[in-house]
Design an enzyme around this catalytic site. Structure first.
Site, PDB file in Angstrom:
ATOM      1  N   ASN A  24      -0.897  20.047  20.989  1.00  0.00           N
ATOM      2  CA  ASN A  24      -1.332  18.781  20.394  1.00  0.00           C
ATOM      3  C   ASN A  24      -0.267  18.144  19.494  1.00  0.00           C
ATOM      4  O   ASN A  24      -0.509  17.098  18.902  1.00  0.00           O
ATOM      5  CB  ASN A  24      -2.645  18.954  19.635  1.00  0.00           C
ATOM      6  N   CYS A  25       0.908  18.744  19.404  1.00  0.00           N
ATOM      7  CA  CYS A  25       1.998  18.197  18.588  1.00  0.00           C
ATOM      8  C   CYS A  25       2.656  17.027  19.330  1.00  0.00           C
ATOM      9  O   CYS A  25       3.025  17.153  20.501  1.00  0.00           O
ATOM     10  CB  CYS A  25       3.025  19.295  18.314  1.00  0.00           C
ATOM     11  N   ASN A  26       2.804  15.898  18.662  1.00  0.00           N
ATOM     12  CA  ASN A  26       3.394  14.717  19.307  1.00  0.00           C
ATOM     13  C   ASN A  26       4.826  14.954  19.777  1.00  0.00           C
ATOM     14  O   ASN A  26       5.221  14.469  20.836  1.00  0.00           O
ATOM     15  CB  ASN A  26       3.339  13.512  18.363  1.00  0.00           C
TER      16      ASN A  26
END
Length: 115
Positions: free
Chosen positions: A8-10
């Protein structure tokens, strides 16, 4: 090639999209779910420096107590924090042929190193 990070890390999303768009196959290692070893962190610190591997700009670091932050003075203490708070690892880390080659995402560097 192994991409280490959390889904979920951009920044991880940008890197994975770039790899896919450029037809580069990789295995994804979610260190939130699959964990990370002290040995692997030592390897990354040897390549990038512990000050880079420890992401002091991220939310996880900022949520640590002042005492926890002040206790980080060297690689050993940084790795202790990273083992307990894997989200504080700068990401993604990309390994090629078993060696760490990139950390974070910079399109220019990815073009230079991976193409």
């Amino acid at each position: 090639m192994i991409v280490y990070g959390i889904p979920n890390c951009n920044t991880v999303k940008k890197a994975r999209t770039w790899l896919t768009d450029n037809g580069i196959d990789y295995e994804f290692h979610d260190f939130k779910k699959q964990g990370i070893t002290a040995e692997k962190l030592h390897e990354w610190c040897a390549v990038f420096g512990w000050e880079v591997v420890l992401n002091k700009k991220g939310t996880t670091w900022k949520k640590l107590t002042a005492d926890e932050q002040l206790a980080v003075k060297d690689e050993k203490s940084a790795i202790a924090v990273l083992l307990n708070h894997t989200s504080a690892i700068k990401r993604p880390v990309i390994e090629q042929d078993g060696k760490a080659v990139l950390i974070s995402f910079d399109e220019e560097l990815y073009n230079k190193v991976l193409k």
